[in-house]
Design an enzyme around this catalytic site. Structure first.
Site, PDB file in Angstrom:
ATOM      1  N   SER A  91      -0.934  -6.500  -8.338  1.00  0.00           N
ATOM      2  CA  SER A  91      -1.799  -5.676  -9.199  1.00  0.00           C
ATOM      3  C   SER A  91      -0.911  -4.636  -9.865  1.00  0.00           C
ATOM      4  O   SER A  91       0.178  -4.320  -9.353  1.00  0.00           O
ATOM      5  CB  SER A  91      -2.839  -4.964  -8.323  1.00  0.00           C
ATOM      6  OG  SER A  91      -3.505  -3.940  -9.045  1.00  0.00           O
TER       7      SER A  91
ATOM      8  N   TYR B 261      -5.453  -0.045  -0.925  1.00  0.00           N
ATOM      9  CA  TYR B 261      -5.214  -1.044  -1.981  1.00  0.00           C
ATOM     10  C   TYR B 261      -3.835  -0.828  -2.605  1.00  0.00           C
ATOM     11  O   TYR B 261      -3.045  -1.766  -2.727  1.00  0.00           O
ATOM     12  CB  TYR B 261      -6.325  -0.948  -3.041  1.00  0.00           C
ATOM     13  CG  TYR B 261      -6.302  -2.103  -4.033  1.00  0.00           C
ATOM     14  CD1 TYR B 261      -6.745  -3.363  -3.657  1.00  0.00           C
ATOM     15  CD2 TYR B 261      -5.841  -1.920  -5.338  1.00  0.00           C
ATOM     16  CE1 TYR B 261      -6.729  -4.430  -4.556  1.00  0.00           C
ATOM     17  CE2 TYR B 261      -5.820  -2.970  -6.240  1.00  0.00           C
ATOM     18  CZ  TYR B 261      -6.272  -4.219  -5.845  1.00  0.00           C
ATOM     19  OH  TYR B 261      -6.246  -5.274  -6.738  1.00  0.00           O
TER      20      TYR B 261
ATOM     21  N   LYS C 288      -0.694  -3.488  -2.187  1.00  0.00           N
ATOM     22  CA  LYS C 288      -0.225  -4.160  -3.407  1.00  0.00           C
ATOM     23  C   LYS C 288       1.256  -3.832  -3.669  1.00  0.00           C
ATOM     24  O   LYS C 288       1.994  -4.671  -4.171  1.00  0.00           O
ATOM     25  CB  LYS C 288      -1.119  -3.799  -4.603  1.00  0.00           C
ATOM     26  CG  LYS C 288      -2.522  -4.396  -4.507  1.00  0.00           C
ATOM     27  CD  LYS C 288      -2.489  -5.921  -4.442  1.00  0.00           C
ATOM     28  CE  LYS C 288      -3.873  -6.541  -4.504  1.00  0.00           C
ATOM     29  NZ  LYS C 288      -3.837  -8.024  -4.467  1.00  0.00           N
TER      30      LYS C 288
HETATM   31  N1  LIG Z   1     -10.222  -7.731 -10.860  1.00  0.00           N
HETATM   32  C1  LIG Z   1      -9.275  -6.838 -11.063  1.00  0.00           C
HETATM   33  O1  LIG Z   1      -9.484  -5.845 -11.789  1.00  0.00           O
HETATM   34  C2  LIG Z   1      -7.909  -7.029 -10.453  1.00  0.00           C
HETATM   35  C3  LIG Z   1      -6.842  -6.254 -10.943  1.00  0.00           C
HETATM   36  C4  LIG Z   1      -5.581  -6.416 -10.388  1.00  0.00           C
HETATM   37  C5  LIG Z   1      -5.381  -7.331  -9.368  1.00  0.00           C
HETATM   38  N2  LIG Z   1      -6.433  -8.071  -8.908  1.00  0.00           N
HETATM   39  C6  LIG Z   1      -6.167  -9.019  -7.821  1.00  0.00           C
HETATM   40  O2  LIG Z   1      -6.504 -10.319  -8.243  1.00  0.00           O
HETATM   41  C7  LIG Z   1      -6.771 -11.138  -7.108  1.00  0.00           C
HETATM   42  C8  LIG Z   1      -8.066 -11.890  -7.336  1.00  0.00           C
HETATM   43  O3  LIG Z   1      -9.125 -10.948  -7.398  1.00  0.00           O
HETATM   44  P1  LIG Z   1     -10.394 -11.132  -8.359  1.00  0.00           P
HETATM   45  O4  LIG Z   1     -10.470  -9.922  -9.217  1.00  0.00           O
HETATM   46  O5  LIG Z   1     -10.397 -12.479  -8.973  1.00  0.00           O
HETATM   47  O6  LIG Z   1     -11.536 -10.947  -7.265  1.00  0.00           O
HETATM   48  P2  LIG Z   1     -12.748 -11.895  -6.821  1.00  0.00           P
HETATM   49  O7  LIG Z   1     -13.435 -11.103  -5.761  1.00  0.00           O
HETATM   50  O8  LIG Z   1     -13.514 -12.375  -8.010  1.00  0.00           O
HETATM   51  O9  LIG Z   1     -12.012 -13.158  -6.177  1.00  0.00           O
HETATM   52  C9  LIG Z   1     -11.286 -13.054  -4.998  1.00  0.00           C
HETATM   53  C10 LIG Z   1     -11.478 -14.348  -4.232  1.00  0.00           C
HETATM   54  O10 LIG Z   1     -10.674 -14.249  -3.049  1.00  0.00           O
HETATM   55  C11 LIG Z   1     -11.440 -14.758  -1.981  1.00  0.00           C
HETATM   56  N3  LIG Z   1     -10.977 -14.201  -0.705  1.00  0.00           N
HETATM   57  C12 LIG Z   1     -11.097 -12.944  -0.239  1.00  0.00           C
HETATM   58  N4  LIG Z   1     -10.611 -12.852   1.014  1.00  0.00           N
HETATM   59  C13 LIG Z   1     -10.151 -14.093   1.316  1.00  0.00           C
HETATM   60  C14 LIG Z   1      -9.562 -14.648   2.469  1.00  0.00           C
HETATM   61  N5  LIG Z   1      -9.336 -13.910   3.574  1.00  0.00           N
HETATM   62  N6  LIG Z   1      -9.232 -15.962   2.459  1.00  0.00           N
HETATM   63  C15 LIG Z   1      -9.467 -16.744   1.363  1.00  0.00           C
HETATM   64  N7  LIG Z   1     -10.043 -16.264   0.253  1.00  0.00           N
HETATM   65  C16 LIG Z   1     -10.390 -14.954   0.238  1.00  0.00           C
HETATM   66  C17 LIG Z   1     -12.877 -14.348  -2.288  1.00  0.00           C
HETATM   67  O11 LIG Z   1     -13.808 -15.167  -1.552  1.00  0.00           O
HETATM   68  C18 LIG Z   1     -12.919 -14.588  -3.785  1.00  0.00           C
HETATM   69  O12 LIG Z   1     -13.323 -15.899  -4.113  1.00  0.00           O
HETATM   70  C19 LIG Z   1      -6.797 -10.191  -5.907  1.00  0.00           C
HETATM   71  O13 LIG Z   1      -5.581 -10.260  -5.211  1.00  0.00           O
HETATM   72  C20 LIG Z   1      -6.954  -8.825  -6.548  1.00  0.00           C
HETATM   73  O14 LIG Z   1      -6.468  -7.783  -5.743  1.00  0.00           O
HETATM   74  C21 LIG Z   1      -7.687  -7.944  -9.422  1.00  0.00           C
END
Ligand SMILES: NC(=O)c1ccc[n+]([C@@H]2O[C@H](COP(=O)([O-])OP(=O)(O)OC[C@H]3O[C@@H](n4cnc5c(N)ncnc54)[C@H](O)[C@@H]3O)[C@@H](O)[C@H]2O)c1
Length: 260
Positions: A135, A148, A152
């Site tokens: 992130s 977080y 990260k």
């Molecule tokens: N959305 C944002 O603004 C953002 C920004 C920067 C980074 N991220 C990162 O992107 C990645 C994806 O997040 P997203 O925004 O798509 O969120 P999301 O919640 O839409 O998807 C995350 C997925 O990970 C799965 N998950 C969670 N814990 C798990 C586990 N223990 N085992 C297997 N699967 C698991 C959830 O079931 C979900 O399907 C994450 O690492 C998040 O930190 C997101």
């Protein structure tokens, strides 16, 4: 890396960024495994995308070992492992130990387990690609969310270390560091006022736009994949003058407090 004909695994692939990346990898001609927590949701997402679904809790090493073995048995050697699943925990150091441990296990240890499971075979073949989703909070900081930000940063550090250590042995490493993306995590999870200020300023992207940046970044084999290009500038400012950058972040935090 060109994705055509490659075998790719995407964790957290049932939703959000993981799902969009998995769908893009399929569109590019890869054979893809989607791994996620819930068996039914994983199977449904995989079917829609045209991938294989394998229920996996990435914070459990035995699950990752099973995911890798099952993928190799059904599709052959893994070319690309996208360690993407992640969770958000807000608050500061007062967050309970159980929450620190839970986010540490998902946001960092899952990447360690994945690397342990796939790296030996990749090194034997002299090629392989490790992609992790960290992130912008792993390069900068996330106001109001110490667990977080810290986990990260750890994910970025691991990716960096892997690239330094194995980059000359055919192993490619990329680290995806987006700011706001319109997913359940951002729209449905515990939200922090600081996050929304930063994200409003930076512009929230759609998961498909992130997937475009990922495919482009993989093609260029670039370490840092930044769907929000301004993150590179913030990161540069931080490196150029850390104290000045901290001052700016404190002013941002004060604005956030004032808006609460
Ligand atoms: N959305 C944002 O603004 C953002 C920004 C920067 C980074 N991220 C990162 O992107 C990645 C994806 O997040 P997203 O925004 O798509 O969120 P999301 O919640 O839409 O998807 C995350 C997925 O990970 C799965 N998950 C969670 N814990 C798990 C586990 N223990 N085992 C297997 N699967 C698991 C959830 O079931 C979900 O399907 C994450 O690492 C998040 O930190 C997101």
């Amino acid at each position: 890396m060109e994705l055509g004909g490659k075998v790719a695994v995407v964790t957290g692939g049932a939703n959000g960024i993981g799902r969009a990346c998995a769908a893009r990898f399929v569109a590019e001609g890869a054979r893809v495994v989607v791994a996620d927590l819930d068996g039914d949701a994983t199977a449904a997402a995989a079917e829609e995308i045209g991938a294989l679904g394998i229920a996996t809790d990435v914070s459990v090493e035995a699950d990752i070992v099973h995911l890798v073995a099952e993928t190799e048995r059904r599709l052959g050697p893994i070319d690309l492992f996208h360690s993407n699943a992640g969770i958000a925990v807000g608050g500061g150091v007062e967050a309970p130990d159980e929450e620190w441990q839970r986010i540490w296990d998902v946001n960092l240890m899952a990447h360690v387990y994945a690397t342990r499971a796939v790296l030996p075979a990749m090194l034997d073949r002299g090629e392989g690609y490790l992609l992790s989703t960290a992130s912008a909070a792993g390069l900068l900081t996330n106001i109001g969310a110490a667990p977080y930000s810290v986990t990260k940063h750890a994910a970025v550090a691991l990716a960096e270390w892997l690239s330094v250590t194995y980059g000359d042995q055919g192993i490619k490493v990329s680290c995806l560091c987006p700011q706001g993306v319109a997913t359940n995590m951002l729209l449905g999870g515990p939200r922090d006022a600081g996050q929304s200020v930063v994200q409003a300023a930076a512009g929230v992207l759609q998961p498909d736009e992130v997937a475009d940046a990922v495919v482009e970044g993989l093609r260029a084999e670039r370490f840092l994949i930044l769907p929000h290009p301004e993150v590179a500038e913030y990161f540069q400012r931080k490196a150029n003058d850390y104290d000045r950058w901290l001052g700016g972040m404190r002013r941002l935090q004060a604005r956030v407090r004032g808006s609460r």
